[in-house]
Write a protein that holds these residues in place. Structure first.
Motif, PDB file in Angstrom:
ATOM      1  N   GLU A  53      -6.621 -19.470 -50.735  1.00 33.59           N
ATOM      2  CA  GLU A  53      -5.953 -18.485 -51.572  1.00 33.59           C
ATOM      3  C   GLU A  53      -4.465 -18.399 -51.225  1.00 33.59           C
ATOM      4  OE1 GLU A  53      -7.950 -14.609 -53.382  1.00 33.59           O
ATOM      5  OE2 GLU A  53      -7.179 -14.238 -51.360  1.00 33.59           O
ATOM      6  N   ARG A  54      -4.145 -18.422 -49.943  1.00 45.21           N
ATOM      7  CA  ARG A  54      -2.745 -18.350 -49.529  1.00 45.21           C
ATOM      8  C   ARG A  54      -1.952 -19.563 -50.024  1.00 45.21           C
ATOM      9  NH1 ARG A  54      -5.541 -17.019 -44.670  1.00 45.21           N
ATOM     10  NH2 ARG A  54      -5.421 -14.763 -44.267  1.00 45.21           N
ATOM     11  N   LEU A  55      -2.588 -20.738 -50.041  1.00 48.59           N
ATOM     12  CA  LEU A  55      -1.899 -21.977 -50.385  1.00 48.59           C
ATOM     13  C   LEU A  55      -2.102 -22.376 -51.840  1.00 48.59           C
ATOM     14  CD1 LEU A  55      -0.280 -23.575 -48.174  1.00 48.59           C
ATOM     15  CD2 LEU A  55      -1.950 -21.998 -47.218  1.00 48.59           C
ATOM     16  N   ASP A  56      -2.715 -21.531 -52.629  1.00 48.57           N
ATOM     17  CA  ASP A  56      -2.971 -21.830 -54.037  1.00 48.57           C
ATOM     18  C   ASP A  56      -1.661 -21.731 -54.823  1.00 48.57           C
ATOM     19  OD1 ASP A  56      -3.838 -22.029 -56.649  1.00 48.57           O
ATOM     20  OD2 ASP A  56      -5.458 -20.563 -56.434  1.00 48.57           O
ATOM     21  N   VAL A  57      -1.224 -22.834 -55.448  1.00 49.67           N
ATOM     22  CA  VAL A  57       0.049 -22.804 -56.181  1.00 49.67           C
ATOM     23  C   VAL A  57       0.003 -21.866 -57.382  1.00 49.67           C
ATOM     24  CG1 VAL A  57       0.854 -25.092 -55.512  1.00 49.67           C
ATOM     25  CG2 VAL A  57      -0.592 -24.848 -57.529  1.00 49.67           C
ATOM     26  N   PHE A  58      -1.202 -21.481 -57.803  1.00 48.70           N
ATOM     27  CA  PHE A  58      -1.290 -20.534 -58.910  1.00 48.70           C
ATOM     28  C   PHE A  58      -1.168 -19.090 -58.436  1.00 48.70           C
ATOM     29  CE2 PHE A  58      -3.690 -24.303 -60.396  1.00 48.70           C
ATOM     30  CZ  PHE A  58      -2.809 -24.678 -61.402  1.00 48.70           C
ATOM     31  N   ASN A  59      -1.116 -18.886 -57.118  1.00 46.94           N
ATOM     32  CA  ASN A  59      -0.897 -17.560 -56.547  1.00 46.94           C
ATOM     33  C   ASN A  59       0.595 -17.366 -56.292  1.00 46.94           C
ATOM     34  OD1 ASN A  59      -1.034 -15.095 -55.271  1.00 46.94           O
ATOM     35  ND2 ASN A  59      -1.796 -15.904 -53.332  1.00 46.94           N
ATOM     36  N   GLY A  60       1.400 -17.558 -57.304  1.00 48.64           N
ATOM     37  CA  GLY A  60       2.823 -17.331 -57.115  1.00 48.64           C
ATOM     38  C   GLY A  60       3.674 -18.208 -58.006  1.00 48.64           C
ATOM     39  N   PHE A  61       4.999 -18.090 -57.790  1.00 45.79           N
ATOM     40  CA  PHE A  61       5.958 -18.791 -58.636  1.00 45.79           C
ATOM     41  C   PHE A  61       7.178 -19.171 -57.807  1.00 45.79           C
ATOM     42  CE2 PHE A  61       3.485 -15.830 -61.085  1.00 45.79           C
ATOM     43  CZ  PHE A  61       2.990 -16.633 -62.103  1.00 45.79           C
ATOM     44  N   LEU A  62       7.810 -20.255 -58.200  1.00 46.13           N
ATOM     45  CA  LEU A  62       9.075 -20.658 -57.593  1.00 46.13           C
ATOM     46  C   LEU A  62      10.186 -19.935 -58.344  1.00 46.13           C
ATOM     47  CD1 LEU A  62      10.214 -22.654 -55.426  1.00 46.13           C
ATOM     48  CD2 LEU A  62      10.638 -24.231 -57.332  1.00 46.13           C
ATOM     49  N   LEU A  63      10.883 -19.030 -57.658  1.00 48.66           N
ATOM     50  CA  LEU A  63      11.856 -18.160 -58.319  1.00 48.66           C
ATOM     51  C   LEU A  63      13.203 -18.212 -57.621  1.00 48.66           C
ATOM     52  CD1 LEU A  63       9.580 -15.005 -58.824  1.00 48.66           C
ATOM     53  CD2 LEU A  63      10.155 -16.744 -60.547  1.00 48.66           C
ATOM     54  N   SER A  64      14.259 -18.035 -58.398  1.00 49.14           N
ATOM     55  CA  SER A  64      15.584 -17.871 -57.797  1.00 49.14           C
ATOM     56  C   SER A  64      15.582 -16.583 -56.980  1.00 49.14           C
ATOM     57  CB  SER A  64      16.659 -17.835 -58.882  1.00 49.14           C
ATOM     58  OG  SER A  64      16.413 -16.794 -59.806  1.00 49.14           O
ATOM     59  N   ALA A  65      16.521 -16.476 -56.042  1.00 43.67           N
ATOM     60  CA  ALA A  65      16.464 -15.413 -55.032  1.00 43.67           C
ATOM     61  C   ALA A  65      16.449 -14.018 -55.639  1.00 43.67           C
ATOM     62  CB  ALA A  65      17.647 -15.567 -54.073  1.00 43.67           C
ATOM     63  N   ASN A  66      17.212 -13.793 -56.713  1.00 41.98           N
ATOM     64  CA  ASN A  66      17.244 -12.446 -57.303  1.00 41.98           C
ATOM     65  C   ASN A  66      15.901 -12.089 -57.939  1.00 41.98           C
ATOM     66  OD1 ASN A  66      17.687 -14.407 -59.265  1.00 41.98           O
ATOM     67  ND2 ASN A  66      19.090 -13.157 -60.468  1.00 41.98           N
ATOM     68  N   LEU A  67      15.304 -13.040 -58.659  1.00 39.26           N
ATOM     69  CA  LEU A  67      13.988 -12.784 -59.238  1.00 39.26           C
ATOM     70  C   LEU A  67      12.931 -12.613 -58.154  1.00 39.26           C
ATOM     71  CD1 LEU A  67      14.169 -15.381 -62.138  1.00 39.26           C
ATOM     72  CD2 LEU A  67      13.913 -12.909 -62.438  1.00 39.26           C
ATOM     73  N   ASP A  68      13.021 -13.428 -57.106  1.00 39.98           N
ATOM     74  CA  ASP A  68      12.059 -13.341 -56.009  1.00 39.98           C
ATOM     75  C   ASP A  68      12.089 -11.972 -55.344  1.00 39.98           C
ATOM     76  OD1 ASP A  68      10.423 -14.271 -53.600  1.00 39.98           O
ATOM     77  OD2 ASP A  68      12.354 -13.846 -52.672  1.00 39.98           O
ATOM     78  N   ALA A  69      13.302 -11.444 -55.092  1.00 36.55           N
ATOM     79  CA  ALA A  69      13.417 -10.149 -54.418  1.00 36.55           C
ATOM     80  C   ALA A  69      12.740  -9.045 -55.224  1.00 36.55           C
ATOM     81  CB  ALA A  69      14.891  -9.810 -54.194  1.00 36.55           C
TER      82      ALA A  69
END
Length: 260
Positions: free
Chosen positions: A188-204
């Protein structure tokens, strides 16, 4: 297929994530190999069978994760022929296709989790005895896991922000929808569908549950956050994910209920 054509296919594989040619072990396999080259890699489980007919490269996969084909269909809809076969018209198209297939094969479940387990075991093996079960082990596993998760997200999203397409690695973050500490397993922690690659402002904002995404990938803004607050950050209503997979949606549902 003549020797030169086979060599060109093997080179395309070697240069784009399929560095091994699988040898034929039986007469039947040898007969099949005369019409197709089997390309593989030590870094992922997918085997690409590449043939050539009337100047068109034909590719299908063995031993691939079930999610590989749908993702390739998203990226190369015009190349799909039938029954899991993709038709590529040029060497350049074949190279781009293999490169994307290799990236996805490294990222998609559960290869990222397998890579993490191997890397963590290797790092822990060189540390002093007696650290198993200690805070040191936990920190090592967390660091290795988060690095592997980032690598998988870079592979899956093609090295670009899932929303804006910004492709500067230094400003991209691998954001979990279900937080690392709350996941029930390494898978679950390493599932690429459990998240997104985001620019720093979106990530925060995503990390603090101030923005999320709906099931169509559209940006959702937390009730406590005014649209005016987002404009200086370059974030505006109407933004959306470049694509979304159905496997993202259970994680996003958990994330949205926590919007502040």
């Amino acid at each position: 297929m003549n020797p030169l054509q086979r060599t060109l296919i093997e080179k395309a594989g070697n240069d784009n994530g399929f560095e091994h040619v699988v040898a034929s072990e039986t007469k039947a396999a040898a007969a099949a190999a005369a019409a197709a080259v089997a390309l593989a890699s030590a870094r992922h489980p997918s085997v690409a069978l590449v043939g050539l007919a009337s100047g068109v490269y034909q590719v299908q996969f063995q031993a691939a994760t079930p999610t590989l084909l749908p993702e390739l269909l998203r990226s190369f809809p015009e190349a799909y022929a039938e029954s899991g076969v993709f038709a590529l018209m040029t060497e350049a198209a074949l190279a781009a296709f293999l490169r994307r297939a290799a990236s996805l094969s490294r990222a998609l479940p559960s290869q990222a989790a397998t890579d993490y387990q191997q890397a963590a075991a290797a790092e822990l093996a060189v540390l002093p005895a007696g650290i198993i079960g200690t805070e040191v082990e936990r920190l090592v596993r967390q660091r290795v896991g988060q690095n592997k998760f980032r690598d998988a997200m870079l592979d899956y999203w093609g090295g670009a922000c899932a929303v804006t397409g910004v492709a500067i690695p230094e400003v991209l973050r691998a954001s979990h929808a279900k937080p690392w500490a709350e996941c029930e397993s390494d898978a679950e922690r390493l599932d690429v569908f459990n998240g997104f690659l985001l620019s720093a402002n979106l990530d925060a904002l995503f990390d603090r549950f101030l923005i999320s995404f709906d099931n169509q990938g559209a940006l959702v803004i937390a009730p406590t956050l005014a649209e005016m607050d987002l404009l200086p950050l370059g974030i505006r209503p109407g933004m959306k994910l470049r694509w979304i997979n159905a496997l993202h949606q259970p994680y996003l549902a958990l994330h949205r209920v926590r919007l502040l």
